[in-house]
Design an enzyme around this catalytic site. Structure first.
Site, PDB file in Angstrom:
ATOM      1  N   HIS A 107       0.557  -4.167  -1.191  1.00  0.00           N
ATOM      2  CA  HIS A 107       1.243  -3.811  -2.445  1.00  0.00           C
ATOM      3  C   HIS A 107       2.191  -2.636  -2.216  1.00  0.00           C
ATOM      4  O   HIS A 107       1.739  -1.536  -1.900  1.00  0.00           O
ATOM      5  CB  HIS A 107       0.233  -3.365  -3.494  1.00  0.00           C
ATOM      6  CG  HIS A 107      -0.714  -4.441  -3.924  1.00  0.00           C
ATOM      7  ND1 HIS A 107      -1.814  -4.189  -4.704  1.00  0.00           N
ATOM      8  CD2 HIS A 107      -0.730  -5.767  -3.709  1.00  0.00           C
ATOM      9  CE1 HIS A 107      -2.463  -5.310  -4.947  1.00  0.00           C
ATOM     10  NE2 HIS A 107      -1.825  -6.292  -4.337  1.00  0.00           N
ATOM     11  N   GLU A 134       4.321 -14.567  -9.141  1.00  0.00           N
ATOM     12  CA  GLU A 134       2.975 -14.731  -9.686  1.00  0.00           C
ATOM     13  C   GLU A 134       2.928 -14.600 -11.202  1.00  0.00           C
ATOM     14  O   GLU A 134       3.652 -13.795 -11.785  1.00  0.00           O
ATOM     15  CB  GLU A 134       2.107 -13.647  -9.038  1.00  0.00           C
ATOM     16  CG  GLU A 134       0.683 -13.649  -9.495  1.00  0.00           C
ATOM     17  CD  GLU A 134      -0.095 -12.495  -8.886  1.00  0.00           C
ATOM     18  OE1 GLU A 134       0.345 -11.931  -7.859  1.00  0.00           O
ATOM     19  OE2 GLU A 134      -1.127 -12.130  -9.454  1.00  0.00           O
ATOM     20  N   HIS A 147       2.796 -10.908 -14.157  1.00  0.00           N
ATOM     21  CA  HIS A 147       1.607 -10.487 -14.919  1.00  0.00           C
ATOM     22  C   HIS A 147       1.710 -10.903 -16.384  1.00  0.00           C
ATOM     23  O   HIS A 147       1.322 -10.166 -17.273  1.00  0.00           O
ATOM     24  CB  HIS A 147       1.443  -8.966 -14.793  1.00  0.00           C
ATOM     25  CG  HIS A 147       0.029  -8.499 -14.643  1.00  0.00           C
ATOM     26  ND1 HIS A 147      -0.765  -8.209 -15.717  1.00  0.00           N
ATOM     27  CD2 HIS A 147      -0.740  -8.272 -13.555  1.00  0.00           C
ATOM     28  CE1 HIS A 147      -1.962  -7.804 -15.292  1.00  0.00           C
ATOM     29  NE2 HIS A 147      -1.974  -7.843 -13.988  1.00  0.00           N
ATOM     30  N   HIS A 206      -7.462 -14.194  -5.590  1.00  0.00           N
ATOM     31  CA  HIS A 206      -7.249 -12.854  -6.148  1.00  0.00           C
ATOM     32  C   HIS A 206      -8.066 -11.812  -5.365  1.00  0.00           C
ATOM     33  O   HIS A 206      -9.283 -11.947  -5.260  1.00  0.00           O
ATOM     34  CB  HIS A 206      -7.715 -12.891  -7.617  1.00  0.00           C
ATOM     35  CG  HIS A 206      -7.276 -11.719  -8.433  1.00  0.00           C
ATOM     36  ND1 HIS A 206      -8.100 -11.106  -9.354  1.00  0.00           N
ATOM     37  CD2 HIS A 206      -6.107 -11.058  -8.490  1.00  0.00           C
ATOM     38  CE1 HIS A 206      -7.446 -10.130  -9.947  1.00  0.00           C
ATOM     39  NE2 HIS A 206      -6.234 -10.087  -9.449  1.00  0.00           N
ATOM     40  N   GLU A 260      -5.320 -16.009 -11.519  1.00  0.00           N
ATOM     41  CA  GLU A 260      -6.345 -14.953 -11.510  1.00  0.00           C
ATOM     42  C   GLU A 260      -7.065 -14.873 -12.859  1.00  0.00           C
ATOM     43  O   GLU A 260      -8.180 -14.369 -12.930  1.00  0.00           O
ATOM     44  CB  GLU A 260      -5.751 -13.597 -11.123  1.00  0.00           C
ATOM     45  CG  GLU A 260      -4.824 -12.994 -12.168  1.00  0.00           C
ATOM     46  CD  GLU A 260      -4.223 -11.662 -11.745  1.00  0.00           C
ATOM     47  OE1 GLU A 260      -3.707 -11.580 -10.623  1.00  0.00           O
ATOM     48  OE2 GLU A 260      -4.276 -10.712 -12.540  1.00  0.00           O
ATOM     49  N   TYR A 296       2.808  -2.954 -14.046  1.00  0.00           N
ATOM     50  CA  TYR A 296       3.209  -4.302 -14.427  1.00  0.00           C
ATOM     51  C   TYR A 296       4.107  -4.191 -15.648  1.00  0.00           C
ATOM     52  O   TYR A 296       3.838  -3.413 -16.558  1.00  0.00           O
ATOM     53  CB  TYR A 296       1.984  -5.167 -14.715  1.00  0.00           C
ATOM     54  CG  TYR A 296       1.118  -5.336 -13.494  1.00  0.00           C
ATOM     55  CD1 TYR A 296       1.630  -5.922 -12.342  1.00  0.00           C
ATOM     56  CD2 TYR A 296      -0.200  -4.884 -13.472  1.00  0.00           C
ATOM     57  CE1 TYR A 296       0.865  -6.053 -11.205  1.00  0.00           C
ATOM     58  CE2 TYR A 296      -0.983  -5.014 -12.338  1.00  0.00           C
ATOM     59  CZ  TYR A 296      -0.439  -5.600 -11.204  1.00  0.00           C
ATOM     60  OH  TYR A 296      -1.202  -5.729 -10.089  1.00  0.00           O
TER      61      TYR A 296
HETATM   62  C1  GCO Z   1      -3.196  -8.674  -8.946  1.00  0.00           C
HETATM   63  C2  GCO Z   1      -3.512  -8.317 -10.337  1.00  0.00           C
HETATM   64  C3  GCO Z   1      -4.560  -7.302 -10.608  1.00  0.00           C
HETATM   65  C4  GCO Z   1      -5.071  -7.297 -12.035  1.00  0.00           C
HETATM   66  C5  GCO Z   1      -6.435  -6.678 -12.119  1.00  0.00           C
HETATM   67  C6  GCO Z   1      -6.995  -6.688 -13.533  1.00  0.00           C
HETATM   68  O1  GCO Z   1      -3.731  -8.044  -8.060  1.00  0.00           O
HETATM   69  O2  GCO Z   1      -2.438  -9.615  -8.784  1.00  0.00           O
HETATM   70  O3  GCO Z   1      -2.750  -8.862 -11.280  1.00  0.00           O
HETATM   71  O4  GCO Z   1      -4.180  -6.034 -10.190  1.00  0.00           O
HETATM   72  O5  GCO Z   1      -4.192  -6.604 -12.858  1.00  0.00           O
HETATM   73  O6  GCO Z   1      -7.298  -7.331 -11.246  1.00  0.00           O
HETATM   74  O7  GCO Z   1      -8.195  -5.999 -13.573  1.00  0.00           O
HETATM   75 MG    MG Z   2      -1.792 -10.606 -10.454  1.00  0.00          MG
END
Ligand code: GCO
Ligand code: MG
Length: 418
Positions: free
Chosen positions: A124, A250, A226, A326, A276, A155
């Site tokens: 990331h 995503e 997101h 995830h 996810e 996000y």
């Molecule tokens: C990702 C995500 C996560 C989620 C989180 C919620 O890694 O792709 O979207 O960061 O936001 O798991 O609790």
């Molecule tokens: Mg995500």
């Protein structure tokens, strides 16, 4: 062999609440560990395990995983919710751990053996502006990363959090502190995490326009929307991002917007990752069977554990969809190991999300997978190969407070999917 006790352990070694389930047996020293992490509601999962699954499973043979999974799934009559699915997952993964220990094999061997030595991961890279994101991408590239996810701000772009105190009616509307995705908002706005979807969408195109030509042509780049945009704006963004050749884009849409995936697919050739937030098989069946997505991304514990995930992987294989399970901070090292064992044994593996495992986390969970040269590596110990030091885990208690970041709002205060 019999199950003697099923219990849950709550711990937060790296500051994120994790839920682990331990299934004990009547065989000396034989137990299994599973991940049941639903970090927004950890104590509810723990209660479901202890009040309902422990009495249900006591005295049963841990070898019969398929039967026990269906038993847990059907026992509540109403089913397919995230709390119960996570509780079932904790037990399910622990049963696979036990089976591996009994057989003397890692789980990836039990399910057919390795298709590859290690799993390609993505890291990331975040930053406040394109320059800062680029610096982080280059840092990962130097460390040998093969794929990097690029996000600017949280996000939805730069988010400004308004708490109850700053949103008092007597006060003027809080002013934007930076240009870009931080909007103005009406006076006495509700508390929440504010972002401007239009500014966010434009900023993503500008971000990739800046980053793509400045990194190795072969470096894979990814982005996570997101579910922060209206469906048609996600489609427009997916089209605008085509020149930057994303590995995947995503969550352009929410799980309940299956019909929109058909429209998105007709319009754009940007590869799509989704899942996810999935909890119910009807949410992924059409997406896979109609080839509306390219990568499936379930949070293993949210869909009920390793048993349903293995079946989902096989379904995807038949339709040419790849896996990208995830793997954020709110998955325990046991859950990361479960992701990894499935990655190693699935012909249709795509990529694995992973975080940097902090020192406290590695100490609490000896055997945590190793991150090296852009890949995640499993050890070859039986079961998941990951243990839990319960005494140490107790030194990192979880904190339960209202979640603020999921109160995401558009400039006028409208709540939107977080
Ligand atoms: C990702 C995500 C996560 C989620 C989180 C919620 O890694 O792709 O979207 O960061 O936001 O798991 O609790
Ligand atoms: Mg995500």
């Amino acid at each position: 062999m019999k199950i003697t006790r099923v219990r849950s352990i709550l711990t937060a070694p790296d500051g994120i609440a994790l839920v682990v389930v331990k299934v004990e047996t009547d065989q000396d020293g034989l137990y299994g560990l599973g991940c049941a992490t639903f970090t927004q509601r950890p104590t509810l999962v723990a209660r479901a395990v202890e009040e309902y699954l422990d009495p249900l499973l006591a005295g049963r043979d841990p070898a019969n995983i398929e039967d026990l999974w269906r038993l847990m799934y059907l026992n509540s009559y109403w089913r397919n919710g995230p709390v119960l699915n996570n509780a079932i997952s904790g037990v399910d993964m622990a049963l696979w751990d036990i089976k591996g220990k009994v057989a003397g094999m890692p789980v990836y061997d039990l399910i057919g053996g390795k298709c590859r030595e290690a799993a390609m991961v993505y890291r990331h890279a975040d930053g406040r502006d394109p320059q800062e994101v680029l610096e982080n991408v280059l840092k990962y590239q130097e460390q040998g990363a093969l794929a990097v996810r690029c996000q600017m701000g949280g996000y939805g772009g730069r988010v400004k959090e308004i708490t109850r105190a700053t949103a008092a009616p007597s006060e003027a509307a809080p002013q934007a502190t930076h240009r870009g995705a931080t909007p103005d908002r009406p006076a006495s706005a509700f508390p929440g995490a504010y972002y401007d979807p239009d500014a966010y969408a434009r900023s993503v195109v500008a971000l990739f326009d800046y980053v793509r030509p400045r990194v190795d042509a072969g470096l894979f780049l990814l982005h996570d929307i997101h579910e922060r945009l209206a469906p048609i704006d996600s489609i427009r963004l997916a089209r605008a991002l085509e020149p930057y050749r994303l590995f995947f884009l995503e969550d352009p849409l929410a799980p309940d917007q299956i019909e929109w995936f058909r429209r998105l697919r007709e319009q754009s050739a940007t590869p799509i990752a989704m899942g996810e937030l999935h909890i119910n098989p009807v949410e992924w069946r059409a997406l896979v069977a109609e080839q509306l997505i390219d990568f499936v991304r379930a949070h293993l514990s949210a869909i009920g554990g390793f048993t349903p995930a293995r079946k989902l992987a096989a379904l995807c294989e038949a339709f040419g969809v790849r896996t990208a399970w995830h793997g954020p901070g709110d998955v325990s090292p046991i859950g990361h190991a479960a992701n990894l064992h499935l990655d190693l044994a699935s012909p249709n593996f795509g990529i694995q999300e992973v975080i940097r495992f902090g020192e406290p986390l590695r100490e609490v969970f000896p055997g945590t997978p190793e991150l090296r040269d852009g890949y995640l590596w499993a050890n070859d110990q039986p079961g998941w190969g990951v243990d839990l030091n319960e005494e140490l885990a107790a030194k990192y208690p979880i904190e339960v407070t209202p979640v603020l970041w999921t109160q995401s709002r558009w400039p006028d205060g409208t709540l939107w999917t977080p």
